[in-house]
Design a protein around this motif. Sequence first.
Motif, short mmCIF file in Angstrom:
data_model
loop_
_atom_site.label_atom_id
_atom_site.label_comp_id
_atom_site.label_asym_id
_atom_site.label_seq_id
_atom_site.Cartn_x
_atom_site.Cartn_y
_atom_site.Cartn_z
N GLU A 179 -0.24 5.69 -12.02
CA GLU A 179 -1.47 4.88 -12.13
C GLU A 179 -1.12 3.43 -12.48
N ARG A 180 -0.19 3.25 -13.40
CA ARG A 180 0.26 1.90 -13.77
C ARG A 180 0.87 1.18 -12.57
N ALA A 181 1.70 1.89 -11.82
CA ALA A 181 2.33 1.29 -10.64
C ALA A 181 1.30 0.88 -9.60
N GLY A 182 0.30 1.73 -9.41
CA GLY A 182 -0.74 1.41 -8.45
C GLY A 182 -1.57 0.21 -8.87
N ALA A 183 -1.90 0.14 -10.15
CA ALA A 183 -2.70 -0.98 -10.65
C ALA A 183 -1.96 -2.30 -10.47
N ALA A 184 -0.63 -2.25 -10.53
CA ALA A 184 0.17 -3.47 -10.38
C ALA A 184 0.56 -3.73 -8.93
N GLY A 185 0.19 -2.81 -8.02
CA GLY A 185 0.54 -2.98 -6.61
C GLY A 185 2.02 -2.82 -6.34
N ARG A 186 2.68 -1.94 -7.09
CA ARG A 186 4.14 -1.86 -7.00
C ARG A 186 4.66 -0.57 -6.34
N ILE A 187 3.82 0.31 -5.82
CA ILE A 187 4.35 1.50 -5.16
C ILE A 187 4.82 1.08 -3.76
N ALA A 188 6.13 1.00 -3.62
CA ALA A 188 6.72 0.58 -2.36
C ALA A 188 6.99 1.75 -1.42
N SER A 189 7.21 2.93 -1.99
CA SER A 189 7.51 4.11 -1.17
C SER A 189 7.19 5.36 -1.96
N TYR A 190 6.71 6.37 -1.23
CA TYR A 190 6.51 7.70 -1.80
C TYR A 190 7.40 8.66 -1.02
N GLN A 191 8.34 9.30 -1.73
CA GLN A 191 9.28 10.24 -1.12
C GLN A 191 9.07 11.62 -1.72
N VAL A 192 9.17 12.63 -0.87
CA VAL A 192 8.92 14.00 -1.33
C VAL A 192 10.02 14.94 -0.85
N GLY A 201 8.56 4.72 -15.61
CA GLY A 201 8.24 3.71 -16.61
C GLY A 201 9.35 2.69 -16.77
N GLN A 202 10.61 3.15 -16.81
CA GLN A 202 11.73 2.22 -16.91
C GLN A 202 11.81 1.32 -15.68
N ALA A 203 11.60 1.90 -14.50
CA ALA A 203 11.63 1.10 -13.28
C ALA A 203 10.54 0.03 -13.30
N LEU A 204 9.35 0.39 -13.76
CA LEU A 204 8.27 -0.59 -13.82
C LEU A 204 8.54 -1.67 -14.85
N ASP A 205 9.14 -1.30 -15.97
CA ASP A 205 9.50 -2.30 -16.97
C ASP A 205 10.46 -3.34 -16.39
N ILE A 206 11.43 -2.88 -15.58
CA ILE A 206 12.39 -3.79 -14.98
C ILE A 206 11.73 -4.65 -13.92
N ALA A 207 10.79 -4.06 -13.18
CA ALA A 207 10.12 -4.79 -12.09
C ALA A 207 9.11 -5.81 -12.59
N GLU A 208 8.58 -5.60 -13.77
CA GLU A 208 7.42 -6.35 -14.24
C GLU A 208 7.56 -7.87 -14.23
N PRO A 209 8.74 -8.43 -14.53
CA PRO A 209 8.81 -9.90 -14.53
C PRO A 209 8.72 -10.54 -13.14
N PHE A 210 8.76 -9.74 -12.09
CA PHE A 210 8.86 -10.27 -10.74
C PHE A 210 7.57 -10.01 -9.95
N PRO A 211 7.30 -10.80 -8.91
CA PRO A 211 6.09 -10.57 -8.11
C PRO A 211 6.10 -9.19 -7.48
#
Length: 294
Positions: free
Chosen positions: A198-211, A164-174
């Motif tokens: 789900e929020r990240a996916g809706a915004a198209g912001r999942i750049a990588s999935y690491q496991v 959530g914090q990462a998405l808040d920081i990313a939100e102002p940018f494309p």
Amino acid sequence: MTHPRLSLNQATIKYADLETALRVTADAGYQSIGLWREPVQEVGLDAAAALVRDSGLRVSSMCRGGFFTPLEGPERRRAIDDNRAAIDETAAMAGAGAAGSRPVLVLVAGGLPDGSRDLIGARERVGEALGELVDYAASAGVQLAIEPLHPMYASDRAVVSTLGQALDIAEPFPAETVGVVVDTFHVWWDPEVLTQIERAGAAGRIASYQVCDWATPLPADVLLSRHYPGDGVIDFEPMTRAVAAAGYTDDVEVEIFNQEIWDTDAAAVAAQTASGFETAVAPYLQTAPVSAGR
């Protein structure tokens, strides 16, 4: 052949140089690798690009940039300049990789400056740094990917602790230029993680999935506390299903920091990584192919 979407992050075989890492990864049947800047820099950008091109592997990401939290001054200026260099390196390595390579630069935010307790101010400086870099990244076709790290690293490594914090920081940018990393080791504990995926996916912001997996007791150096998928307590099913449902169809990296694993033969590590992934993660992935470029 390993799972077609599995990528071996180079950190998992830390002691292998770039040429060896590429060979081991390809020989083990992987189609993708996540690179680190230091081994690339050791051989030089042109030589590294040639090695990647000859390997036939996709490049799933480049690690790492970031460390944006110093107060204004020479240290902060050096960090910004270093991130511009990292953007150039990311573009070059993705350009050398096989079709489907992703120009994704993973960002670790940085910890508190020496003597500081201002966590909020440190997070604000991460956003300010992105503001300085976003146009440069866009011009290079690189997506900057903020990786939230487990809170035990907040003081010295990453003041961004939740998705959530990462998405808040990313939100102002494309979204095509600033995204986020979903790393199971760092976010498995977060009660909001599925909602934030789900929020990240809706915004198209999942750049990588690491496991990778979490197990206790933690070692004295908590940086080295990661395990093969399936060897710890993380339930990969809900997060993997959530990432798939969010529309992410690109490579999935296994990134492990563990001294015992680093001391093991790299080929054996690659094989064990693929085995753990096939059991613990792969059943919950969609079967859609990796997207062809960006």
